[in-house]
Design an enzyme around this catalytic site. Structure first.
Site, PDB file in Angstrom:
ATOM      1  N   HIS A 142       0.797  -1.225   0.000  1.00 33.36           N
ATOM      2  CA  HIS A 142       0.000   0.000   0.000  1.00 33.36           C
ATOM      3  C   HIS A 142       0.831   1.278   0.000  1.00 33.36           C
ATOM      4  O   HIS A 142       0.277   2.364   0.196  1.00 33.36           O
ATOM      5  CB  HIS A 142      -0.924   0.007   1.225  1.00 33.36           C
ATOM      6  CG  HIS A 142      -1.968  -1.061   1.207  1.00 33.36           C
ATOM      7  ND1 HIS A 142      -2.929  -1.146   0.222  1.00 33.36           N
ATOM      8  CD2 HIS A 142      -2.193  -2.110   2.044  1.00 33.36           C
ATOM      9  CE1 HIS A 142      -3.720  -2.191   0.456  1.00 33.36           C
ATOM     10  NE2 HIS A 142      -3.288  -2.797   1.545  1.00 33.36           N
ATOM     11  N   GLU A 201      -8.513 -11.918   4.191  1.00 33.09           N
ATOM     12  CA  GLU A 201      -9.199 -10.641   3.984  1.00 33.09           C
ATOM     13  C   GLU A 201     -10.489 -10.771   3.191  1.00 33.09           C
ATOM     14  O   GLU A 201     -11.023  -9.767   2.712  1.00 33.09           O
ATOM     15  CB  GLU A 201      -8.253  -9.665   3.262  1.00 33.09           C
ATOM     16  CG  GLU A 201      -6.925  -9.468   3.978  1.00 33.09           C
ATOM     17  CD  GLU A 201      -6.003  -8.518   3.249  1.00 33.09           C
ATOM     18  OE1 GLU A 201      -6.078  -7.315   3.542  1.00 33.09           O
ATOM     19  OE2 GLU A 201      -5.220  -8.978   2.391  1.00 33.09           O
ATOM     20  N   ASP A 255     -10.515  -4.842   4.474  1.00 31.54           N
ATOM     21  CA  ASP A 255     -10.838  -5.549   3.228  1.00 31.54           C
ATOM     22  C   ASP A 255     -11.895  -6.621   3.459  1.00 31.54           C
ATOM     23  O   ASP A 255     -12.728  -6.877   2.588  1.00 31.54           O
ATOM     24  CB  ASP A 255      -9.577  -6.175   2.638  1.00 31.54           C
ATOM     25  CG  ASP A 255      -8.739  -5.156   1.882  1.00 31.54           C
ATOM     26  OD1 ASP A 255      -9.298  -4.451   1.027  1.00 31.54           O
ATOM     27  OD2 ASP A 255      -7.539  -5.053   2.152  1.00 31.54           O
TER      28      ASP A 255
END
Length: 255
Positions: free
Chosen positions: A45, A148, A174
């Protein structure tokens, strides 16, 4: 040298680290002397590429802290490259079933146990420690997986029981999206119940249960619930949180 972080995953003892979001070897080096057992460089990320990862590893090397990379996907080539650069383990995202878990583990092992291509250049201290590396890396490499998705929650036992997996994290944000919830709803009861399922699966299969905690109090709560991989904030949250608190305190004095 024994990998105490890996050992803690399976013994139930706590191991504490933080996530690295800044592409700065200097800030990572500073954090490496703060008492953490591990630092996790988040390449999923953030704007951290392989060259920056190597710089971070070089900056941290003297501290002896274990370093993992949060890889952006299950790509075995990318996993090979971060291991060859010298990380001590990986955190892989979006794992939903045993087949995916097995493929990720295989990416960290050489044939015949896996598919990792051979070339541990920096990982073997530029070849100086080559024999030690190839003799011991499989016993020391850390494999953590992120669950997730709703599918992953349904398959927690088969993921947790996959040979070579050392710990699981459950990604609440998520997972919430996978359940049809809006962004930022990772604290809903459905997500909390999934975290409880993960804790139970990790306990059954004697692997670590991880969570990224945003406060000391949350860290203590995670430990009480049975979690033993304790992520404490991120470098970015620690910096901005301290800055905001300081500015607010100074402005309060001026009133």
């Amino acid at each position: 040298m024994a990998n105490k972080v890996k050992e803690a995953c399976h013994s139930g003892q706590p191991t504490i680290g933080t996530f690295i979001a800044f592409n700065s070897p200097a800030s990572a080096e500073a954090l490496s002397y703060c008492g953490f057992d591990w630092l996790l460089v988040d390449m999923e990320h953030n704007a951290i590429d392989l060259g920056t990862l190597q710089g971070i590893l070089q900056a941290i090397a003297a501290s002896g802290v274990r370093v993992l990379a949060r890889v952006p996907s299950h790509d075995h080539v990318f996993i090979k490259r971060v291991l060859d650069i010298g990380v001590h383990g990986i955190l892989a995202p979006m794992v939903s079933n045993r087949k995916e878990a097995e493929a990720i583990v295989a990416a960290t092992r050489y044939p015949p146990k896996g598919v990792r291509g051979h070339g541990p250049i920096r990982a073997s201290n530029w070849g100086i420690s080559y024999q030690r590396y190839v003799d011991t890396f499989e016993d020391e490499v850390i494999v953590w997986l992120m669950v997730e998705t709703a599918e992953g929650v349904n398959n927690l036992d088969e993921i947790a029981s996959t040979s070579g997996v050392d710990g699981l994290f459950l990604g609440p944000s998520d997972l919430a999206l996978s359940m049809g919830l809006k962004p930022g709803m990772g604290t809903r009861d459905e997500v909390k119940q999934a975290i409880d399922k993960m804790l139970a699966a990790c306990k059954r299969h004697k692997i670590g249960a991880g969570h990224n905690c945003m406060s000391v109090e949350e860290s203590h709560d995670w430990r009480k619930r049975g979690g033993n991989i304790i992520g404490y904030m991120t470098d970015s949250i620690m910096l901005t949180g301290a800055a905001q608190a300081g500015v607010a305190g100074i402005k309060g004095m001026q009133q």
